[in-house]
Design a protein around this motif. Structure first.
Motif, short mmCIF file in Angstrom:
data_model
loop_
_atom_site.label_atom_id
_atom_site.label_comp_id
_atom_site.label_asym_id
_atom_site.label_seq_id
_atom_site.Cartn_x
_atom_site.Cartn_y
_atom_site.Cartn_z
N GLY A 117 1.02 -1.33 0.21
CA GLY A 117 0.30 0.07 -0.39
C GLY A 117 1.02 0.98 0.03
N GLN A 118 0.00 2.17 -0.53
CA GLN A 118 0.75 3.32 -0.69
C GLN A 118 1.05 4.35 0.58
OE1 GLN A 118 0.40 4.70 -5.08
NE2 GLN A 118 2.41 5.33 -4.69
N VAL A 119 1.45 4.28 1.48
CA VAL A 119 1.13 5.25 2.25
C VAL A 119 2.85 6.08 3.18
CG1 VAL A 119 0.66 6.25 5.69
CG2 VAL A 119 -0.12 3.44 4.12
N LEU A 120 2.08 7.69 2.47
CA LEU A 120 3.04 8.42 2.45
C LEU A 120 2.89 9.15 3.64
CD1 LEU A 120 3.20 9.83 -1.31
CD2 LEU A 120 4.53 7.67 -0.14
N PHE A 121 3.90 9.46 4.67
CA PHE A 121 4.44 10.22 5.67
C PHE A 121 4.61 11.38 5.95
CE2 PHE A 121 3.98 5.68 7.46
CZ PHE A 121 3.23 5.18 8.02
#
Length: 391
Positions: A117-121
């Motif tokens: 998944g793409q989780v951009l912090f």
């Protein structure tokens, strides 16, 4: 960048929405302005309704919760020197789970990253544009660079101060709110819990709550004036006041004491924004509503919101049917206002208002006795606390 659903906020609501969409083959990107460490360490609620426990299991993130969480079949009410247990299992056939929101976030982040998944912090959304049309976009900064995320739908799970709710035009949004003149002084303490189930105490000095985080860590709260400085309360004073408010007549129960590792005051307020949809922008969780923590509904409402939204998006992408998307706001708000009422009721029942007199206190004690003495009254509390079916 391009995705199906742009999700603002990597709290439990945004992460769970991303996970539920992934299970249905729908792409999403989660934008979170904080770093991962902050998200995994911020302390929040810890009581999960029966239906939300099942939702997390179905989402594939329930294994550690089932292993390390605490299933509770009831709560204890203390008032006027007496104790009464509200038996959820007997009254409703349901239970609740004590498992910190911090741990839910850890589980969801780990699962989303493991699944690619793409989780951009450290990706802060700066503008939400084009939600009136079919091609909305979110502008955000990441690694010092401004980027644009194009999408079909924007889900604002970014909390009370987030950009999502602020995007609603002033002529569209309506807000309803109530502030309370008291707050909760909450502590974390390295000491084994003094209870097997949560204790809700009504006392002439104010409300108190005994909860837990593990077999070695207790979470406790005291009602205090809203403007209280936590530093004004020494550890000894806190423990003494907790012992006073939890005290029982004719009982040898004692409050265990230990080192306090965290101390903070939580304000008490109720807040609702209507509608929860504007064009292709959908609000969920604290972006749309806040409840006082007495009813333990904040986290649960947020996860119920995204469950509804995920189902609606799945139907739209799978069948081209917009009916559930069109009814999302009304469906979510029915549950929100039910939870707002329950939270208000619990808060009014258990707290001491600074303007109340002995007449008001006698009414509270009479109502608490009513719950203790009449199964139908206890069932009303138990049904709301463990979570109403979809409304």
């Amino acid at each position: 960048m391009r995705t199906n659903v742009a999700i603002i906020g990597a709290g439990p609501a945004g992460l769970l929405l991303s996970q539920l969409l992934y299970q249905q083959g729908i792409d999403s990107v989660v934008l979170e302005r904080r770093d991962r460490e902050y998200c995994e360490q911020r302390q929040r609620a810890g009581m999960i309704e029966h239906g939300v426990v099942e939702l997390l299991r179905d989402a594939g993130v329930g294994e550690r919760m089932d292993r390390e969480g605490f299933a509770h079949d009831g709560i204890e009410l203390r008032f006027d020197g007496r104790s009464h247990r509200v038996d959820f299992r007997e009254l409703t056939g349901r239970s609740v789970m004590i498992y910190a929101q911090t741990e839910i976030v850890k589980d969801l982040i780990a699962r989303r990253l493991a699944d690619g998944g793409q989780v951009l912090f450290e990706a802060e959304a700066t503008a939400v544009e084009g939600v009136e049309g079919d091609h909305p976009r979110v502008r955000f900064t990441h690694n010092g660079v401004e980027e644009v995320l194009e999408c079909d739908v924007v889900a604002a799970c970014d909390g009370f101060h987030g950009i999502g709710r602020a995007t609603l035009p002033s002529g569209v949004a309506r807000t309803f709110e109530k502030s309370y003149p008291f707050g909760w002084l909450g502590i974390l303490a390295n000491v084994a819990p003094s209870c097997e189930e949560l204790i809700y105490a009504h006392h002439a000095n104010g409300f108190a709550l005994h909860s837990l985080r593990s077999n070695e860590v207790s979470r406790l709260y005291l009602q205090v004036p809203a403007d209280t400085d936590p530093a004004a309360w020494s550890d000894e004073r806190i423990w003494d006041e907790l012992a006073t408010r939890f005290a029982l007549d004719d009982s040898d129960w004692t409050l265990k004491r230990g080192p306090i590792t965290d101390k903070a005051v939580t304000p008490m307020r109720s807040f609702v924004t209507e509608p929860m949809r504007y064009g292709q922008l959908f609000l969920a969780g604290d972006a749309a509503h806040i409840v006082p923590p007495t009813g333990a509904k904040g986290l649960n409402l947020a996860l119920r919101d995204v469950s509804l939204l995920a189902e609606a998006l799945t139907t739209w992408y799978g069948k081209g049917d917009t009916a559930l998307l069109d009814s999302y706001s009304d469906s979510a708000l029915r549950r929100v206002w039910r939870a707002e009422h329950f939270s208000y009721w619990m808060t009014s029942l258990l707290h001491v208002h600074p303007d109340s007199d002995e007449f008001d206190r006698r009414l509270q004690l009479a109502h608490l006795s009513h719950i203790a003495d009449l199964p139908a009254a206890a069932t009303h509390l138990a049904e709301n606390y463990t979570g109403l079916p979809r409304v």
